[in-house]
Design an enzyme around this catalytic site. Structure first.
Site, mmCIF file in Angstrom:
data_model
loop_
_atom_site.group_PDB
_atom_site.id
_atom_site.type_symbol
_atom_site.label_atom_id
_atom_site.label_comp_id
_atom_site.label_asym_id
_atom_site.label_seq_id
_atom_site.Cartn_x
_atom_site.Cartn_y
_atom_site.Cartn_z
ATOM 1 N N ASP A 36 0.815 -1.215 0.000
ATOM 2 C CA ASP A 36 0.000 0.000 0.000
ATOM 3 C C ASP A 36 0.847 1.262 0.000
ATOM 4 O O ASP A 36 2.041 1.230 0.254
ATOM 5 C CB ASP A 36 -0.902 -0.002 1.237
ATOM 6 C CG ASP A 36 -2.169 -0.798 0.990
ATOM 7 O OD1 ASP A 36 -2.360 -1.268 -0.149
ATOM 8 O OD2 ASP A 36 -2.967 -0.955 1.936
ATOM 9 N N LYS A 58 -3.783 3.580 -2.523
ATOM 10 C CA LYS A 58 -5.065 4.256 -2.698
ATOM 11 C C LYS A 58 -4.914 5.655 -2.143
ATOM 12 O O LYS A 58 -5.119 5.869 -0.958
ATOM 13 C CB LYS A 58 -6.171 3.512 -1.946
ATOM 14 C CG LYS A 58 -6.611 2.240 -2.647
ATOM 15 C CD LYS A 58 -7.763 1.580 -1.932
ATOM 16 C CE LYS A 58 -7.325 0.276 -1.320
ATOM 17 N NZ LYS A 58 -8.244 -0.341 -0.423
ATOM 18 N N MET A 172 -7.637 9.720 9.294
ATOM 19 C CA MET A 172 -8.260 10.243 8.056
ATOM 20 C C MET A 172 -9.201 11.411 8.361
ATOM 21 O O MET A 172 -10.297 11.488 7.799
ATOM 22 C CB MET A 172 -9.044 9.117 7.339
ATOM 23 C CG MET A 172 -8.176 7.964 6.916
ATOM 24 S SD MET A 172 -9.096 6.529 6.315
ATOM 25 C CE MET A 172 -9.571 5.728 7.835
#
Ligand code: SAH
Length: 257
Positions: A36, A58, A172
């Site tokens: 990732d 991502k 996030m």
């Protein structure tokens, strides 16, 4: 052909030394490494030279592969006899979709294992000298996602979290920071509650911005806070300030000696 298998592995929070021995060993054994965006690239040097390396990053809004495509790659390689290492930032099961990948492997009858990693909340807080629990200040801590936390299908219960938990660590959360701030204030969190933003925690580019809940969104904008970043809200943020003051005092004493 021998049956393949899948290792779902936590790469730790950023500092390449903050990975487990078991995770390093698996990276070295993998035939295929699917990694990732938040995985420190230095860790890929542990892989065999012939290993197939696939970037599955991502970035917010920009996906190389969809989650379904990633799971299908894991499945296909494992079914062709390969040892697949699915390397993910922090801990693979904390806001990492590792649970979904494990379910997909189990459903396909593929042997898999899960190797824990230090999640960024723990790594970044400790390396930023913020104890998430602290006698007299914090007896509880919650890990919360900020992404779609107000308007998503499954909104976060900011109303309950505001009063029930001493330390909040928000993953996030930068994009929704002003919404999160309003929710917490609306639900009774004191405006003067200490808050910190930890950017790129544990790495050599770590930056920590501290302030109070009522001004944290303005501060983030003024300081151009960027992902990856965590927001820590709670009295424990003051322990860092206290430690910094004591350290500065020690330096003064040394320099005047
Ligand atoms: N599985 C990961 C989290 C993935 S979600 C873990 O256990 O840490 C991605 C979010 O994690 C980022 O948006 C950010 O909020 C946080 N994050 C990951 N690495 C970070 C770091 N080094 N410093 C600060 N936040 C980080």
């Amino acid at each position: 052909m021998s049956a393949g298998r899948v290792s779902i592995v936590g790469a730790g929070p950023g500092d390449p030394e903050l990975i487990t021995l078991k995770a390093v060993r698996r990276i070295g054994e993998g035939d295929v490494i699917l990694y990732d965006r938040l995985v420190n690239r230095e860790l890929l040097h542990y892989a065999k030279p012939e290993a197939i390396m696939i970037y599955c990053g991502k970035a917010p809004g920009k996906h190389t592969f969809s989650q379904e495509q990633i799971q299908s790659l894991m499945e296909q390689y494992a079914l062709s006899g390969k040892h697949v290492v699915r390397l993910k930032g922090g801990d693979p099961l904390i806001f990492g979709r590792g649970g979904e990948e494990a379910l997909a492997m189990a459903a396909a009858g593929i042997p898999y294992e899960i190797i824990p990693g230090i999640t960024s909340a723990l790594g970044a807080a400790s390396s930023g000298e913020i104890p998430l629990t602290h006698r007299g200040l914090s007896a509880s801590c919650a890990f919360v996602t900020g992404s779609r936390s107000v308007s998503g299908e499954h909104p976060v219960r900011w109303d309950l979290l505001a009063g029930a938990v001493d330390t909040l660590v928000i993953y996030m959360g930068i994009a929704e920071l002003s919404e999160i701030r309003s929710q917490l204030l609306k639900n009774g969190k004191a405006p003067g509650t200490p808050a910190a933003i930890i950017e790129r925690g544990t790495t050599d580019r770590q930056r920590i911005i501290t302030g109070t809940l009522d001004r944290i969104d303005k501060l983030a904008a003024a300081m151009q806070a960027e992902n990856p970043a965590l927001i820590v809200i709670g009295e424990v943020v003051n322990v860092r300030s206290e430690l910094l003051e004591l350290e500065a005092g020690m330096m003064d004493q040394t320099s005047s000696a």
